[in-house]
Design a protein around this motif. Structure first.
Motif, PDB file in Angstrom:
ATOM      1  N   THR A 186       3.492  -2.945  -7.028  1.00 36.49           N
ATOM      2  CA  THR A 186       2.658  -3.867  -7.793  1.00 36.49           C
ATOM      3  C   THR A 186       3.482  -4.948  -8.498  1.00 36.49           C
ATOM      4  O   THR A 186       2.909  -5.846  -9.110  1.00 36.49           O
ATOM      5  N   PHE A 230      -7.426  -3.665 -14.401  1.00 31.02           N
ATOM      6  CA  PHE A 230      -7.803  -4.054 -13.040  1.00 31.02           C
ATOM      7  C   PHE A 230      -9.069  -3.314 -12.623  1.00 31.02           C
ATOM      8  O   PHE A 230      -9.998  -3.904 -12.053  1.00 31.02           O
ATOM      9  N   GLN A 286      -2.533  -1.599 -17.343  1.00 30.21           N
ATOM     10  CA  GLN A 286      -2.731  -2.574 -16.263  1.00 30.21           C
ATOM     11  C   GLN A 286      -3.634  -2.021 -15.165  1.00 30.21           C
ATOM     12  O   GLN A 286      -4.461  -2.740 -14.609  1.00 30.21           O
ATOM     13  N   THR A 306      -0.424  -7.240  -5.223  1.00 36.92           N
ATOM     14  CA  THR A 306      -1.498  -7.452  -6.196  1.00 36.92           C
ATOM     15  C   THR A 306      -2.565  -8.390  -5.645  1.00 36.92           C
ATOM     16  O   THR A 306      -3.757  -8.199  -5.893  1.00 36.92           O
ATOM     17  N   ASN A 336       2.260   1.426 -10.349  1.00 34.49           N
ATOM     18  CA  ASN A 336       2.989   0.960 -11.534  1.00 34.49           C
ATOM     19  C   ASN A 336       3.963   2.025 -12.021  1.00 34.49           C
ATOM     20  O   ASN A 336       5.087   1.738 -12.430  1.00 34.49           O
ATOM     21  N   ASN A 355       2.959  -8.697 -15.405  1.00 28.78           N
ATOM     22  CA  ASN A 355       3.330  -7.594 -16.299  1.00 28.78           C
ATOM     23  C   ASN A 355       4.338  -6.650 -15.655  1.00 28.78           C
ATOM     24  O   ASN A 355       5.312  -6.233 -16.293  1.00 28.78           O
ATOM     25  N   ARG A 399      -2.032 -11.398 -13.264  1.00 28.57           N
ATOM     26  CA  ARG A 399      -1.921 -10.589 -14.480  1.00 28.57           C
ATOM     27  C   ARG A 399      -1.124  -9.320 -14.204  1.00 28.57           C
ATOM     28  O   ARG A 399      -0.193  -8.978 -14.942  1.00 28.57           O
ATOM     29  N   LEU A 400      -1.501  -8.614 -13.151  1.00 28.78           N
ATOM     30  CA  LEU A 400      -0.809  -7.373 -12.806  1.00 28.78           C
ATOM     31  C   LEU A 400       0.621  -7.643 -12.372  1.00 28.78           C
ATOM     32  O   LEU A 400       1.556  -6.978 -12.831  1.00 28.78           O
ATOM     33  N   VAL A 417       2.120   0.758 -20.238  1.00 25.86           N
ATOM     34  CA  VAL A 417       1.786  -0.489 -19.532  1.00 25.86           C
ATOM     35  C   VAL A 417       1.178  -0.180 -18.161  1.00 25.86           C
ATOM     36  O   VAL A 417       0.221  -0.830 -17.735  1.00 25.86           O
TER      37      VAL A 417
END
Length: 229
Positions: A108, A213, A209, A114, A96, A174, A170-171, A205
């Motif tokens: 990611t 996870f 994240q 992901t 990230n 974002n 989700r990952l 963030v």
């Protein structure tokens, strides 16, 4: 969505692999990410001493902090899962984070990356369940009432498949959202300083994240180790 200039894509273009780099940008930067982690790990272990230096102190704080949190959540029984859980956290967090660096793309921010991480977590969850319970692990999918077992089994299977979607989307959502905002701001005329607040927020963030996870992963691991009731 990519940065206007991707350093390693340009390198691949220079050696005649530009089409591959543009098509599989996330793969290229996954390799870059793995190289960063391998080199950092090699340097960290090469200089280990009884009197730790600044770099060793930093690595020890990070590793021991992740391990202690995991043991508090899962218990001493789950300590052997630490290498996988810590690797997941560091891979996702650094993956990230590199997106903030101009010329880098966060792997990611691609659903393939992901989803691959999510599949590893969910599959290993069942490996743990079978390791601890053997054939009795099937009880985790049967529910407490025997005559509702067929229905509960189907619901549980759907629920476990949904874990892959939940973790991966989700990952991905974002990080892709962060990339889109950065690309828009970089594209605006005279907006050199405009992306800076978003980039600063991106550090937060990236950590959140990665932590989410990691936390969900160890919760799934812990659930697989528990006895079915």
């Amino acid at each position: 969505m990519e940065h206007p200039y991707l350093f390693f894509v340009k390198i691949f273009e220079a050696i005649g692999l530009g089409h591959f780099a543009h098509t599989y940008t996330h793969v290229v930067y996954s390799w870059v990410l793995m190289a960063i982690l391998i080199i950092a790990g090699a340097l960290a272990t090469k200089t280990i001493s009884m009197v730790p230096g600044k770099a060793q102190n930093l690595f020890e704080v990070i590793v021991s902090g992740i391990e202690e949190f995991m043991v508090e959540t899962v218990g001493e029984e789950g300590r052997w899962l630490f290498p996988l859980a810590a690797t997941i956290f560091l891979y996702i967090f650094i993956g990230n984070l590199i997106g903030i660096i101009p010329g880098f793309f966060p792997p990611t921010a691609n659903l393939n990356t992901t989803a691959s991480c999510a599949i590893v977590v969910v599959v290993f969850t069942h490996v743990i369940g079978i390791k601890y319970h053997g054939a009795k692990y099937i009880k985790h999918f049967m529910g407490p009432v025997w005559w509702m077992a067929p229905l509960i089994f189907i619901i549980e299977i759907i629920g476990h498949l949904a874990r892959i979607l939940s973790l991966s989307f989700r990952l991905f959502g974002n990080m892709m959202g962060h990339e889109i905002v950065l690309a828009i701001l970089f594209g605006l005329a005279g907006a050199f300083f405009a992306p800076l607040p978003i980039m600063a927020l991106g550090i937060f963030v990236a950590f959140v994240q990665g932590f989410v996870f990691f936390l969900l992963s160890i919760i799934y691991f812990s659930g697989a180790m528990e006895h079915a009731h």
